[in-house]
Design a protein around this motif. Structure first.
Motif, PDB file in Angstrom:
ATOM      1  N   MET A 226     -14.830 -19.461  -8.418  1.00  0.00           N
ATOM      2  CA  MET A 226     -15.798 -18.027  -8.407  1.00  0.00           C
ATOM      3  C   MET A 226     -16.435 -18.301  -7.131  1.00  0.00           C
ATOM      4  O   MET A 226     -16.399 -17.354  -6.513  1.00  0.00           O
ATOM      5  N   VAL A 227     -17.008 -19.318  -6.919  1.00  0.00           N
ATOM      6  CA  VAL A 227     -17.691 -19.472  -5.575  1.00  0.00           C
ATOM      7  C   VAL A 227     -16.999 -19.581  -4.453  1.00  0.00           C
ATOM      8  O   VAL A 227     -17.147 -18.664  -3.446  1.00  0.00           O
ATOM      9  N   ASP A 229     -13.691 -18.067  -4.558  1.00  0.00           N
ATOM     10  CA  ASP A 229     -13.298 -16.676  -4.112  1.00  0.00           C
ATOM     11  C   ASP A 229     -14.275 -15.819  -3.389  1.00  0.00           C
ATOM     12  O   ASP A 229     -13.968 -15.259  -2.464  1.00  0.00           O
ATOM     13  N   THR A 230     -15.542 -15.871  -3.750  1.00  0.00           N
ATOM     14  CA  THR A 230     -16.585 -15.072  -3.169  1.00  0.00           C
ATOM     15  C   THR A 230     -16.556 -15.602  -1.708  1.00  0.00           C
ATOM     16  O   THR A 230     -16.778 -14.519  -0.705  1.00  0.00           O
ATOM     17  N   ASN A 233     -13.791 -14.329   0.022  1.00  0.00           N
ATOM     18  CA  ASN A 233     -13.762 -12.781   0.419  1.00  0.00           C
ATOM     19  C   ASN A 233     -14.717 -12.254   1.701  1.00  0.00           C
ATOM     20  O   ASN A 233     -14.616 -11.273   2.237  1.00  0.00           O
ATOM     21  N   LEU A 234     -15.893 -13.201   1.808  1.00  0.00           N
ATOM     22  CA  LEU A 234     -16.858 -12.787   2.622  1.00  0.00           C
ATOM     23  C   LEU A 234     -16.734 -13.352   4.054  1.00  0.00           C
ATOM     24  O   LEU A 234     -17.341 -13.371   4.780  1.00  0.00           O
TER      25      LEU A 234
END
Lengths: 266, 264
Positions: A226-227, A229-230, A233-234
């Protein structure tokens, strides 16, 4: 004495050579067809080295300060997901594995049922399992744990069933002849013989699950994914590089750990 | 008489095995065993000899129903066990100790645990799981290990022992059942000649000591003659000879094994 007639010898008969040529032709055709459907765009291919260099330049310098701030907790969560998921898999795989061993359970229908469960667990990719359980439990580590568990049943159960089927029947015969009840025969006859394989499978699967649980976060099932992925995306590439490095280090450590323990128990 | 024998266990009823018209066919119309009948009582030791493939192993496994007989009856100390199933069969099997050619120990368990496996028919599974065997069983196991000279090996794994030692453990496991009859299926075939003699001595002496009939499948005729009081010669699934070893002549052996060049 007349000279003996020349005797011909060839490795393959004519029809065999024909068949081999046909197979070769088939492979060549398959290769050319698949190359056409991949649709390689030459411009993108020439561009690739520049893109890779660009990516690395964005990743450098690594943002190590982000490890304690954002990565460490997620990494621990990943390890918890892997460990709890493997334990969950074992609890479910032991009875299913026993059902699948045809020297213990003599009902082909039950053997078949067990095989069906094991195959369906393995045939669904862990990302698909994760999507399913994220839909059921919502995003987070619970979905990840259950996903890892269900994904691993097939692997653990199949290998456990095989270990049980390879057991030496002699001691089983001896314990049966002494009037031991079924469960005692299993405990003292089957289990001691299958146990090393079982613990080996358990450790190996945990090792695989550490890697798998790093990925399933990409679809929201908790942990380091999840980290990652974030950060992706950023476009925080210098964080992405630290995340990738820490996954790499943890996977290597897990591998070393498992190898060391396996040496001791087997 | 049967009822008496069962109800009055303190008076030590004569332990016996009686086989009555036992037949076995794996394939219909091709009997491996034909109408076998004999009785063994008390501490007599009986050897069953015969060529390989003549049904010796099948016969001995029909006694404890590891292989179900096609017809006939087996009585253990007067109780007909032929038609028992499930729990009753297990109860009956406890009374039949068995020793195997390949020892059939659980290799990865300790010698002590293998000996205690003889009690699995008596001890509930949860006790076996937690290794909480009754103290009486543990005492018996230790004294048995002492008597067969393996006391200092009790904590070693079974696969660290030699063949002869393993067979001793196998015998101790069978004796732990407090059996009414002891079956031995080629107990010496995997052992060297010296160890074979020691194992036969041990089997016969335990049979005397515990007053248990002993039934041994064996292909070594000399060993059979030396240690047993009765020889049963089996050929083509039938009994050819049944009598003391002293009266077993070369003619009998020719009949049992066929040919004569091997007889010197």
């Amino acid at each position: 004495m007349s000279p003996s007639p020349l005797r011909k010898w060839e490795r393959f008969t004519f029809s065999e050579r024909l068949a081999r040529f046909a197979v070769f032709l088939g492979f060549a055709a398959a290769l050319s067809i698949s190359l056409r459907s991949v649709q390689i765009i030459p411009e993108f291919l020439y561009d690739a080295p520049t893109q890779v260099a660009d990516l690395f330049s964005r990743m450098w310098p690594m943002d190590f300060a982000y490890y304690p701030a954002g990565i460490h907790d997620a990494m621990m969560e990943t390890l918890h997901i892997a460990t709890l998921g493997t334990l969950l898999a074992i609890v479910m795989a032991i009875p299913i594995g026993i059902l699948g061993a045809n020297n213990i359970v003599h009902f082909p229908l039950l053997n078949w049922l067990s095989k069906l469960i094991l195959v369906s667990s393995r045939s669904v990719n862990s990302l698909v399992w994760a999507l399913l359980f994220v839909a059921v439990f919502g995003p987070g580590p619970l979905a990840g744990t259950v996903c890892i568990g269900f994904r691993s049943i097939g692997f653990v159960g199949k290998l456990f069933a095989e270990a049980l089927e390879e057991v030496d029947p002699g001691p089983i015969e001896a314990l049966t002849a002494s009037g031991a009840p079924w469960f005692s025969v299993f405990l003292k006859g089957y289990w001691p013989q299958a146990a090393p394989a079982f613990w080996g499978v358990f450790l190996f699967r945990w090792d695989i699950n550490v890697r798998e649980s790093a990925v399933i976060g990409l679809v929201g099932a908790g942990g380091i994914g999840m980290v990652l992925d974030t950060a992706l995306n950023l476009f925080f590439w210098n964080r992405v590089s630290v995340i990738l490095l820490s996954i790499f280090v943890v996977v290597i450590l897990a591998e070393l750990f498992v190898t060391a323990i396996r040496k001791r128990i087997i | 008489m049967t009822v008496e024998a069962q109800s009055d266990s303190s008076a030590q009823p004569q332990r016996s095995i009686c086989i009555e018209n036992l037949s076995k066919e794996y394939v219909r119309g091709k009997p491996v065993l034909k109408n076998i009948s004999f009785t063994v009582q008390g501490h007599s030791s009986v050897a069953i000899i015969g060529p390989s493939g003549t049904g010796k192993s099948t016969l001995i496994r029909c006694v404890n129903k590891l292989i179900p007989p096609s017809s006939g009856n087996v009585y253990i100390s007067g109780e007909n066990i032929t038609h028992l199933t499930g729990r009753n069969l297990r109860m009956a099997r406890r009374k039949i100790g068995m020793v195997f050619q390949e020892f059939n120990l659980v290799e990865r368990l300790s010698v002590m645990e293998n000996v205690l496996c003889g009690r699995l028919g008596y001890v509930p599974s949860w006790r076996a799981w937690l290794r909480k065997y009754p103290q009486k069983d543990i005492d018996n196991a230790f004294s048995l290990l002492d008597s067969i000279g393996l006391l200092e090996f009790s904590r070693q794994r079974a696969d660290s022992l030699s063949g002869g030692q393993r067979q001793r453990v196998g015998i101790a496991r069978a004796i732990m059942q407090e059996p009414h009859v002891l079956l031995a299926d080629e107990p010496t075939s995997s052992l060297d000649p010296k160890t074979s003699v020691e194992i036969m001595e041990l089997l016969v002496s335990l049979s005397r000591e515990h007053n248990i009939p002993l039934l041994i499948n064996i292909h070594d005729v000399e060993l059979a003659k030396r240690f047993t009081v009765r020889v049963i010669g089996l050929s083509m699934g039938g009994i050819i000879y049944d009598g003391p070893p002293s009266e077993l002549t070369n003619d009998h052996l020719k009949q049992i094994y066929g040919g004569e060049n091997w007889l010197q």
